[in-house]
Design a protein around this motif. Structure first.
Motif, mmCIF file in Angstrom:
data_model
loop_
_atom_site.group_PDB
_atom_site.id
_atom_site.type_symbol
_atom_site.label_atom_id
_atom_site.label_comp_id
_atom_site.label_asym_id
_atom_site.label_seq_id
_atom_site.Cartn_x
_atom_site.Cartn_y
_atom_site.Cartn_z
ATOM 1 N N THR A 392 17.473 7.782 31.878
ATOM 2 C CA THR A 392 18.420 7.654 30.764
ATOM 3 C C THR A 392 18.161 8.778 29.772
ATOM 4 O O THR A 392 17.006 9.104 29.484
ATOM 5 C CB THR A 392 18.229 6.312 30.026
ATOM 6 N N ARG A 398 20.548 14.594 24.390
ATOM 7 C CA ARG A 398 21.453 15.459 25.135
ATOM 8 C C ARG A 398 21.783 16.701 24.334
ATOM 9 O O ARG A 398 21.738 17.819 24.841
ATOM 10 C CB ARG A 398 22.742 14.694 25.471
ATOM 11 N N THR A 406 25.083 13.158 32.501
ATOM 12 C CA THR A 406 25.024 12.920 33.938
ATOM 13 C C THR A 406 24.152 13.956 34.637
ATOM 14 O O THR A 406 23.411 13.648 35.560
ATOM 15 C CB THR A 406 26.443 12.951 34.552
ATOM 16 N N GLU A 407 24.212 15.202 34.106
ATOM 17 C CA GLU A 407 23.388 16.263 34.704
ATOM 18 C C GLU A 407 21.909 15.922 34.547
ATOM 19 O O GLU A 407 21.143 15.989 35.493
ATOM 20 C CB GLU A 407 23.608 17.605 33.994
ATOM 21 N N SER A 409 20.574 13.020 33.818
ATOM 22 C CA SER A 409 20.139 11.738 34.351
ATOM 23 C C SER A 409 19.620 11.830 35.771
ATOM 24 O O SER A 409 18.755 11.081 36.177
ATOM 25 C CB SER A 409 21.306 10.750 34.319
ATOM 26 N N SER A 410 20.151 12.763 36.499
ATOM 27 C CA SER A 410 19.681 12.847 37.890
ATOM 28 C C SER A 410 18.477 13.783 38.055
ATOM 29 O O SER A 410 17.904 13.897 39.117
ATOM 30 C CB SER A 410 20.844 13.342 38.765
#
Lengths: 1107, 126
Positions: A392, A398, A406-407, A409-410
């Motif tokens: 998260t 961010r 999203t970038e 988070s992975s």
């Protein structure tokens, strides 16, 4: 539902089984081949031992036989008999020999017979009488060399040992010892035993390459193919002869059976021994073992398969239930429970699975709350799992890291979050990972900067904590919180700079409050004043007052700073220890943000040293300037552009200028170098040393100077320091010396002799030598100057060198001039005579410093002298001979006349007697003449040697006077002597002087008819001579003839008074004798009244040449 | 004169020898003659003269040599020797005396003086 395939357990069982089988097969086959190889090698080894052993034994046996034969053949009586028989073939010899051999045969068991054969192969004697006379030359065993062999004789194999019979070093026959094959057979069977397994084959190569087996092989069988022997064994025997003993394995022998074999070789007899065993036999045990293993292997594989099936079925049944339950929950039914009953791991797994399902249900609710909080928080928050993978990222985070939600988070935490140390620029270990690793919270602050995705740095502080499982306490992830601290850090940094500046300041810093009480002092203040920080704080700066400062200064100070201005000035203050010091201060107010004065700050510098230094420098500067100004040599400073910057009084005087201002600012070449502007000799060369040049004064004169120029640095500026001194006087003196030197040099060079100056050493090391030497010797004068290669001593003639040196040394020691003559060998080999005159020049210490002299060529004079000497010598020789030749007839004449006169030859009448007396007188005169001529000649040639001794001349005169008295009395003359007083001893030759005196007195007597003759002596110290005179009252000599008196062969005309008897040489001889003494002889006369003959001899200072 | 005095006259010049020997015989001496040094030496050994008159310059053996040989021999060293010489120099005279000569006459000499010397030397001897 899914298709039913093989279950997991079946798959695993099959795979393992296949693997197991493969491995076993590999292992077995590897082991098998190793096993077989080992067995084979062991067998070969064993067979080799057998073959070698058999070979050794046979070898030993054969050698023994040969040795026995040697002994027999070597027996002397046998040899004698043999020789006798050869000379005279008598049966009794044969019989005797046979007996000897027989004895040998009997003494050893197994010997069949011994034979002795002649060289052509005829058996001469044999224990077996039938053999006698047989020709064995055709037999294979027959040879003249030592050796053994096994051969068939009449179909029976026998062993033949052969040795040469040597008598007196000459081969004269062959001895043969024959034994049966049995001993060898015994050896073989002892080694291979009776068992059927091993066999030792004995192979012998017979005539025509045929192979024999003297001992029948055990397994020989009429049906088998015997060619194997011929081919294979024959091959092996050939190899053995070449030294290669082979081994056999896997080959088939004559029975078509595979065998293992090893070979041995009996060198003495060329026998091959082949120990062999049938492979079948050898591998029998091994094959048995392999069979047992194979059976056990198959049984165990089958058991394994059955057991695997049963166990896997049991394990997979509960797994099946679990799989079905999971499918239900996965579909969304969180209420479903698996609940298997098994107690094994699968059972535990299903129970844990149920628990998980329950927890999942609870969490789903709180999670939504948590994410809402994350969205709203002001700090950046990132959550990761236990491995650091981001789960998260909240919006603040961010923004700060610059990654989309999203970038990020992975991604992994260390990919997204880059934190570096601001000062080193190195990456700081990720706090999340550290937390995860340590399971402890981690804080990062201070120099940390976050580098966002765009590379921008943001100072941050962050804190990471582990997220633990509530139940287990295990770390299941981490939470990272971070915030921007850029602004705060900037503030802190500025404050730190200021504080450091103040603390480190070399100036004192004092901060007071509005009332003027000290709140802060820096370390420099403490060091300077001696008041500690604690002592100073709370005090008023008045404590430093020295009381020597005008109070008005302080009033003005306050006025300035309260009005908001900055006060600058100097104080004379007092330290804690009472010492006074000067300081320069700057004081101003500090205001708050609304402009109210809160504090005052004073920055002060200790300037005591500077003050003192400034004073002393000024004083020193004035002194130096004054010294330089008045210095007795010229000093000038010139800048790089050659402009005169400064000059002293002496320089000014030399330039003949009245004012310094006229010269300063001018270019230096106006006074110094005649060179061009860019040709300054001192610039960029580092300076000049003692350069002689001239200075141009204003009135145009050139004054010679000696100058030294140095490039120096004054106040960072490079300038030339020029010092010079006038050298007019020196130059004049130098010129005078030069002129004078030139004059003397010309004089010396033009002199017709060689002028030199040299060191008084054995080499005559020259210091100077005029060039005349070159004209004389061909060597230039410079050759001799300090040149070890060519020394003057070196060109002096070898024979003269030592004597010349000695003479010169003697002259020195007596302080006299030296005058020597010697020869010089010229460059062209000529020898010249020189006269060298000179003297030693003494230095202040009285030791000889050097020799000054002149050398003159006297070769021509020398040559003339030599020639003269030669002529004189010839003349002397001639006169001598002539005189001798004259004397001999004269003697006869004289003697003859004498006899006649004596009347021995008969009586003479008076007339005859008178004639003969005349003859006799003339003969006497001729005799005297010859004497005088010889004397004179000798004197003239200088051959006469005088013995010069010191003596009293009076004594000699007196002696002569006495000797001549009788004659004077005979002649009736008054003869007297007057001896002078105080006559010193002089050097003379007594005989020579006596001769002179006798001559002069004889003359005086002869020419004096009557009257007196006086001989006198006198010292004449004023002339440094002694005079001897003889005066007479005789006839005297005409004035015109006096000068001729002392010439040779002169007889003055005496008219009728002339008396015979003179030779005309007497006075000439006298003169020569006196001259040889360094004296003089002369005559004075008044014609008709008398004459006076005088001579003088020099009084010499008696000096010891070495004294 | 109970016994005639024997004089050995050694002189290579025939004329001088003849005249001298004649004069000496007239004077009553027995004169033995020698023409050269070797003859002189032989004669000395054989005849043992009472006195020897020697010319210095002779063939074979010079007068100096004869004189020296005699003076070195104990048998003859007491025989007086008179030397006749054409060498008039002092050094020759000295050399003769050093060699052992008893008198030295330079040619041409006075016969009377020679006979006086012979008498003088033989009388001493006698």
């Amino acid at each position: 539902m899914m298709k039913k395939g093989f279950g997991i357990s079946t798959k695993i069982s099959l795979i393992f089984l296949a693997l197991f089988v493969c491995i076993l097969i590999v292992i077995f086959s590897a082991l098998g081949s190793v096993f077989y190889a080992t067995v084979r090698n062991r067998e070969i080894g064993r067979l080799q031992v057998m073959a070698d052993s058999a070979a050794d034994h046979i070898e030993t046996y054969l050698k023994k036989s040969l040795m026995g034969l040697d002994l027999v053949a070597g027996r002397n009586n046998l040899k004698e008999l043999w020789v006798s028989y050869m000379d005279d073939p008598r049966n009794e010899y044969l019989e005797k020999m046979r007996k000897i051999l027989e004895t040998a045969v009997k003494s050893t068991e197994g010997i069949e017979r011994i034979m002795l054969a002649s060289l052509d192969g005829k058996v001469v004697v044999s224990t077996d009488t039938e053999m006698r006379g047989k020709d064995i030359s055709g037999e294979s065993f027959f040879t003249t060399e030592r050796g053994a062999c096994i051969l068939p004789e009449n179909g029976v194999y026998k062993v033949f040992a052969v040795v040469p019979v040597v008598i007196d070093g000459k081969l004269s026959g062959t001895g043969v010892l024959v034994t049966g094959i049995e001993p060898i057979q015994a050896i073989i069977s002892e080694i291979d035993g009776d068992e059927i397994t091993d066999e030792v084959l004995v192979a012998v190569k017979g005539p025509a390459g045929k192979i024999y087996f003297p001992i029948e092989p055990k397994f020989r069988d009429e049906t088998t193919d015997p060619s194997w022997y011929d081919v294979r064994v024959s091959q092996m025997l050939e190899d053995a002869l070449k030294g290669n003993l082979g081994e056999l394995a896997g080959e088939k022998d004559y029975r078509e059976k595979k065998i293992i074999a090893a070979a041995g070789y009996v060198k003495t007899a060329g026998i091959l021994l082949l120990a062999k065993i049938d492979e079948e036999e050898a591998y029998k045990e091994a094959r048995q073992l392999v069979k047992i293993f194979s059976v056990a292997f198959i049984v165990s594989v089958m058991l394994f398969i059955v057991a695997g099936r049963v166990v896997s079925g049991k394990i997979t049944s509960s797994l099946k239930i679990l799989r079905e339950g999971t499918e239900i929950i996965g579909a969304g039914n969180l209420e479903h429970r698996v609940a298997t009953k098994t107690l094994d791991e699968v059972g535990e797994l299903s129970r844990a699975f149920d628990k998980m399902t329950l927890e999942l249900k609870n969490r789903t609710t709180s999670r939504e709350w948590f994410f809402a909080a994350l969205e709203g928080i002001a700090e950046g928050v990132i959550l990761t799992d236990a491995k650091g993978k981001i789960t998260t990222v909240n919006p603040v985070a961010r923004d700060m890291i610059g990654w989309g939600g999203t970038e990020a988070s992975s991604g992994w935490i260390n990919e997204v979050l880059v934190i570096k140390d601001e000062t080193t620029g190195e990456r700081i270990e990720d706090p999340v990972l550290r937390t995860l690793a340590s399971a402890q919270p981690v804080k990062v602050s201070g120099n940390a900067v976050l580098v966002n995705r765009l590379g921008k740095n943001v100072s941050v502080a962050c804190s990471a904590s582990p997220i633990r499982n509530k139940n287990t306490g295990d770390v299941m992830g981490a939470i990272l919180v971070f915030w921007d601290v850029t602004e705060r850090k900037e503030r802190e940094k500025r404050l730190r700079y200021l504080s450091t500046a103040v603390e480190q300041s070399p100036a004192c810093v004092v901060i007071t409050n509005k009332e003027g009480n000290i709140e802060y002092v820096n370390p420099k203040f403490v060091k300077l004043t001696g008041y500690s920080f604690e002592e100073a704080v709370g005090q008023n700066p008045k404590i430093l007052k020295s009381g020597k400062q005008n109070e008005k200064v302080y009033a003005k100070l306050w006025e300035t700073i309260i009005s908001g201005g900055e006060w600058r000035g100097e104080f004379l203050n007092k330290k804690k220890n009472g010492e006074l010091y000067w300081e320069s201060a700057s004081i101003s107010a500090i205001r708050d943000n609304v402009g109210n004065i809160t504090h005052f700050v004073a920055v002060k510098e200790d300037i005591t040293d500077r003050k003192r230094f400034e004073y002393e420098l000024k004083k020193a500067h004035d002194e130096v300037r004054q010294i330089l100004k008045k210095a007795p040599f010229g000093v000038m400073l010139i800048d790089k552009e050659r402009t005169i910057l400064w000059l002293n009084d002496t320089a000014l005087d030399l330039i003949q200028s009245d004012s310094v201002d006229d010269v300063i600012g001018e270019k230096c070449e106006q006074y110094f170098c005649s060179g061009t502007e860019d040709g300054c000799p001192a610039l960029n060369t580092g300076g000049l040393d003692n350069e002689e040049t001239a200075i141009r004064s204003l009135d145009g004169r050139e004054i010679p100077i000696l100058r030294t120029v140095r490039e120096i640095e004054i106040q960072g500026e490079k300038v030339l320091l020029e010092t010079f001194t006038e050298i007019s006087e020196l130059k004049n003196a130098q010129q005078r010396i030069k002129d004078s030197e030139a004059k003397y040099r010309t004089l010396v060079e033009n002199m017709p002799g060689i002028v030199y100056r040299c060191v008084n050493d054995s080499e005559w090391t020259m210091l100077f030598m005029s060039d005349e030497i070159q004209r004389l010797t061909g060597y230039p004068g410079s050759d001799f100057i300090n040149n070890a290669e060519r020394t003057f001593a070196g060109i002096i003639h070898e024979e003269d060198r030592a004597s010349t040196k000695k003479e010169i040394d003697q002259a020195f020691s007596s302080g006299e001039l030296y005058d020597v003559e010697y020869r010089i060998v010229c460059a062209d080999g000529r020898t010249v005579w020189v006269k060298d005159k000179g003297r030693g020049i003494f230095n202040e210490k009285g030791k000889i410093g050097w020799l000054d002299g002149v050398i003159v060529d006297i070769t021509i004079q020398k040559k003339a002298e030599e020639e003269l000497e030669e002529t004189v010598a010839m003349q002397t020789e001639f006169t001598s001979t002539v005189s001798h030749e004259l004397r001999t007839p004269l003697t006869t004449i004289k003697a003859g006349v004498s006899i006649v006169l004596d009347g021995i030859a008969g009586k003479l009448n008076p007339e005859q007697k008178d004639f003969l007396e005349t003859v006799s007188r003339n003969v006497d005169r001729l005799g005297r003449l010859i004497n005088d001529v010889l004397d004179f000649q000798r004197l003239k040639s200088g051959k006469e040697k005088f013995v010069m001794e010191p003596g009293d001349i009076n004594k000699v005169v007196e002696e002569n006077y006495k000797d001549m008295q009788a004659e004077a009395a005979d002649r009736g003359l008054n003869f007297s002597v007057v001896l002078g007083k105080d006559i010193p001893e002089i050097m003379f030759d007594k005989d020579a002087i006596t001769r002179v005196l006798v001559n002069l007195l004889s003359n005086a007597f002869k020419f004096t008819e009557k009257g007196k003759v006086v001989i006198s002596t006198a010292a004449k110290p004023e002339e440094n001579v002694v005079e001897v005179s003889i005066s007479d009252t005789g006839c005297g000599i005409k004035e015109s003839e006096i000068y001729k008196l002392f010439d040779e062969y002169v007889q003055l005309d005496k008219g009728k008074d002339r008396k015979p008897g003179g030779t005309g040489l007497g006075l000439a001889i006298c003169r020569k004798l006196i001259m040889a003494h360094g004296g003089r002889i002369w005559a004075e006369s008044e014609y008709g009244k008398g004459s006076r003959f005088s001579f003088i001899l020099p009084i010499q200072e008696r000096r010891d040449p070495r004294g | 004169m109970p016994e005639q005095v024997k004089i050995l006259l050694s002189e290579d010049n025939d004329d001088i020898r003849k005249i001298l020997s004649m004069r000496l015989e007239v004077a009553g001496y027995k004169v033995l003659q020698a023409r050269d040094g070797e003859e002189a030496m032989e004669s000395v050994k054989k005849e043992k003269p009472d006195i020897v008159v020697l010319d210095l310059m002779m063939p074979k053996l010079s007068g100096f040599e004869v004189c020296r040989m005699m003076k070195f021999d104990d048998r003859y060293k007491d025989i007086p020797v008179i030397v006749l010489s054409a060498l008039e120099q002092q050094k020759d005279r000295e050399k003769a005396f050093e060699t052992g000569a008893d008198a030295y006459f330079i040619k041409p000499f006075d016969l009377g003086l020679l006979i006086n010397k012979i008498q003088e030397l033989t009388l001493q001897e006698g």
